[in-house]
Design an enzyme around this catalytic site. Structure first.
Site, mmCIF file in Angstrom:
data_model
loop_
_atom_site.group_PDB
_atom_site.id
_atom_site.type_symbol
_atom_site.label_atom_id
_atom_site.label_comp_id
_atom_site.label_asym_id
_atom_site.label_seq_id
_atom_site.Cartn_x
_atom_site.Cartn_y
_atom_site.Cartn_z
ATOM 1 C CG HIS A 190 21.793 -29.767 26.020
ATOM 2 N ND1 HIS A 190 21.467 -29.151 24.847
ATOM 3 C CD2 HIS A 190 20.920 -29.328 26.951
ATOM 4 C CE1 HIS A 190 20.445 -28.347 25.062
ATOM 5 N NE2 HIS A 190 20.077 -28.441 26.326
ATOM 6 C CG ASP B 211 18.034 -29.789 34.667
ATOM 7 O OD1 ASP B 211 17.476 -28.806 35.163
ATOM 8 O OD2 ASP B 211 17.654 -30.328 33.614
HETATM 9 N N1 ACO Z 1 24.236 -40.487 30.578
HETATM 10 C C1 ACO Z 1 24.698 -41.513 29.857
HETATM 11 N N2 ACO Z 1 24.721 -41.542 28.524
HETATM 12 C C2 ACO Z 1 24.232 -40.467 27.887
HETATM 13 C C3 ACO Z 1 23.726 -39.353 28.556
HETATM 14 C C4 ACO Z 1 23.741 -39.385 29.961
HETATM 15 N N3 ACO Z 1 23.284 -38.348 30.675
HETATM 16 N N4 ACO Z 1 23.336 -38.426 27.661
HETATM 17 C C5 ACO Z 1 23.563 -38.941 26.448
HETATM 18 N N5 ACO Z 1 24.107 -40.175 26.589
HETATM 19 C C6 ACO Z 1 24.534 -41.051 25.518
HETATM 20 C C7 ACO Z 1 23.388 -41.482 24.643
HETATM 21 O O1 ACO Z 1 22.759 -42.634 25.146
HETATM 22 C C8 ACO Z 1 24.123 -41.744 23.347
HETATM 23 O O2 ACO Z 1 24.852 -42.938 23.513
HETATM 24 P P1 ACO Z 1 25.095 -43.954 22.316
HETATM 25 O O3 ACO Z 1 25.742 -43.154 21.234
HETATM 26 O O4 ACO Z 1 25.943 -45.013 22.912
HETATM 27 O O5 ACO Z 1 23.710 -44.416 21.939
HETATM 28 C C9 ACO Z 1 25.156 -40.628 23.302
HETATM 29 O O6 ACO Z 1 25.391 -40.303 24.667
HETATM 30 C C10 ACO Z 1 24.743 -39.391 22.536
HETATM 31 O O7 ACO Z 1 23.517 -38.916 23.038
HETATM 32 P P2 ACO Z 1 22.845 -37.637 22.372
HETATM 33 O O8 ACO Z 1 22.435 -37.941 20.978
HETATM 34 O O9 ACO Z 1 23.790 -36.504 22.577
HETATM 35 O O10 ACO Z 1 21.568 -37.414 23.303
HETATM 36 P P3 ACO Z 1 20.127 -36.907 22.892
HETATM 37 O O11 ACO Z 1 20.219 -35.618 22.172
HETATM 38 O O12 ACO Z 1 19.359 -37.978 22.248
HETATM 39 O O13 ACO Z 1 19.501 -36.682 24.356
HETATM 40 C C11 ACO Z 1 19.443 -35.823 26.550
HETATM 41 C C12 ACO Z 1 19.801 -35.532 25.089
HETATM 42 C C13 ACO Z 1 17.993 -36.342 26.620
HETATM 43 C C14 ACO Z 1 19.529 -34.531 27.353
HETATM 44 C C15 ACO Z 1 20.409 -36.891 27.106
HETATM 45 O O14 ACO Z 1 21.718 -36.353 27.101
HETATM 46 C C16 ACO Z 1 20.022 -37.356 28.494
HETATM 47 O O15 ACO Z 1 19.214 -38.267 28.624
HETATM 48 N N6 ACO Z 1 20.604 -36.739 29.561
HETATM 49 C C17 ACO Z 1 20.238 -37.081 30.934
HETATM 50 C C18 ACO Z 1 18.964 -36.359 31.359
HETATM 51 C C19 ACO Z 1 19.182 -34.878 31.532
HETATM 52 O O16 ACO Z 1 20.123 -34.446 32.188
HETATM 53 N N7 ACO Z 1 18.273 -34.086 30.965
HETATM 54 C C20 ACO Z 1 18.300 -32.619 31.086
HETATM 55 C C21 ACO Z 1 18.567 -32.000 29.754
HETATM 56 S S1 ACO Z 1 18.760 -30.269 29.854
HETATM 57 C C22 ACO Z 1 17.195 -29.693 30.145
HETATM 58 O O17 ACO Z 1 16.196 -30.245 29.817
HETATM 59 C C23 ACO Z 1 17.129 -28.433 30.866
#
Ligand code: ACO
Length: 370
Positions: A255, A307
């Site tokens: 998140h 979710d």
């Molecule tokens: N699985 C694997 N890796 C992840 C995930 C995940 N679910 N979420 C974040 N990461 C990774 C990113 O790729 C990043 O990796 P890196 O540093 O090696 O490049 C690192 O963790 C940090 O990511 P953030 O900067 O915290 O993520 P960002 O804010 O850009 O994106 C998001 C947030 C889109 C929710 C992301 O966590 C994601 O894609 N999650 C999966 C989809 C999901 O569950 N979405 C629902 C969100 S809640 C909602 O909308 C109600």
């Protein structure tokens, strides 16, 4: 000329508006209009929390009764919208069907005040979500039953079965958790559309488009597909490790705001356990979810988000997977309406800049000389 500021990718850490609607914090807290999500989850109803988000304060008993009656009155969907839905191919994604239906509502609901439009779009969403699915599967549309609460009625229309009080209460808890979440991608989209002075239907249609994506609302459906694929708690760790090694996203995790805990996920996790215990079906699903949660935390230090636990709760309630994201939308539309109005209270059209990094000064070559 004023200096152009460069915003970070994804507008991370940039405030683009003031809001009094909701506040999520990195410390794992969430409030709607100043009230903790835990208190609303434990004690409020969907209708009461909706009133709170729309009008900024808790209603009196009389105000709530009047509001509930209004929502019931507005819950019928015009039949020409169903004709539009019937024309969509059966294999279409339910978010595409719903987005088309809401856009269709906008072309139909002329001659009512903007407040009536806002309440009717909120009230019609449960009927629309259930009936888009039913029509798409060749069933007759369900009519809302005015003797039931909004959540019991909604669950009944979705599953075709009268829910127990606990099932309806559980479903309503999830609707409360999904109501609003400050400036997420869909709320921002709604505010951008509002800033052009377009109508509420246009703004909500755009909100639906933004919510559909798997990085936002589409994650609950994707999380369920993933849980079904993993199957058992024993498979959780190898699945997670392999997916992370391939740099795949684990759906329902991570998140922008919550880095250690999403308060909604923790409330939903407890609810899943209670629901499974009440149904006497064993705790396999709960153990599977917990195993995935531990594996993702150990490997990547990412918390589950709302979710992740919403998905197995909806599944346990007998709700079709295809409607998971539409259900999220039917609750979040309340937040969108509040954001739409808040934007208009202090509006200036959104018109950011972009740093141009393309070609310059090219000479045009006529078609037959290329
Ligand atoms: N699985 C694997 N890796 C992840 C995930 C995940 N679910 N979420 C974040 N990461 C990774 C990113 O790729 C990043 O990796 P890196 O540093 O090696 O490049 C690192 O963790 C940090 O990511 P953030 O900067 O915290 O993520 P960002 O804010 O850009 O994106 C998001 C947030 C889109 C929710 C992301 O966590 C994601 O894609 N999650 C999966 C989809 C999901 O569950 N979405 C629902 C969100 S809640 C909602 O909308 C109600």
């Amino acid at each position: 000329m004023a200096e152009i500021l460069r915003a970070p990718k994804g507008l991370d850490g940039v405030a683009v508006a003031d809001t009094t609607i909701a506040k999520s914090d990195a410390d794992g807290t969430l409030t709607y209009r100043g009230y903790a999500i835990k208190d609303l989850f434990e004690s409020s109803t969907f209708e009461e929390s909706t009133y709170l988000i729309l009008y900024g304060r808790l209603p009196t008993k009389g105000e709530l009764e009047e509001f509930e009656a209004k929502l019931k009155r507005y819950s019928m969907v015009p039949h020409n919208v169903y004709e539009l839905v019937k024309a969509i191919p059966n294999e279409a994604h339910q978010m595409d069907v719903l987005r088309t239906a809401v856009s269709g509502l906008g072309a139909t609901e002329g001659g009512i005040s903007s407040e009536e439009q806002e309440l009717s779009i909120i009230a019609q969403m449960p009927t629309l979500v259930a009936n888009c699915y039913r029509l798409n599967r060749g069933m007759e549309p369900a009519e809302p039953d005015p003797s039931l609460s909004l959540s019991a009625n909604y669950l009944h229309m979705l599953t075709g079965k009268k829910p127990s009080d606990f099932e309806a209460w559980s479903f309503e808890r999830m609707l409360i958790l999904y109501l609003e979440h400050d400036l997420n991608a869909s709320a921002f989209t709604v505010r951008v559309v509002a800033s052009t002075l377009a109508d509420i239907y246009s703004a909500c249609t755009a909100g639906l488009a933004a919510l559909k994506g798997p990085l936002h609302g589409g994650a609950n459906e994707a999380a369920m597909q993933m849980l079904l694929k993993i199957g058992t708690a024993a498979n959780a760790r190898p699945y997670v490790q392999e997916a992370l090694a391939k740099r795949e996203k684990i759906m329902g995790f991570g998140h922008r705001v919550y880095k250690t805990v999403d308060p909604r996920s923790q409330l939903a996790k407890k609810l899943l356990r209670e629901l499974l215990e009440k149904q006497g079906k064993g705790l396999e699903t709960y153990k599977l979810c917990e195993a995935v949660e531990s594996a993702v935390w150990e490997s990547k230090r990412l918390p589950s988000n709302v979710d992740f636990y919403a998905a197995p709760i909806f599944m346990t309630l007998g709700i079709p997977i295809e409607t998971f994201t539409p259900i999220f939308a039917s609750s979040r539309i309340v937040g969108w309406v509040a954001h739409y109005n808040e934007q208009l209270m202090d509006n200036r059209i959104y018109r950011p800049d972009a740093t141009y990094i393309g070609n310059k000064g090219l000479n045009y070559v006529p078609l037959d000389a290329r």
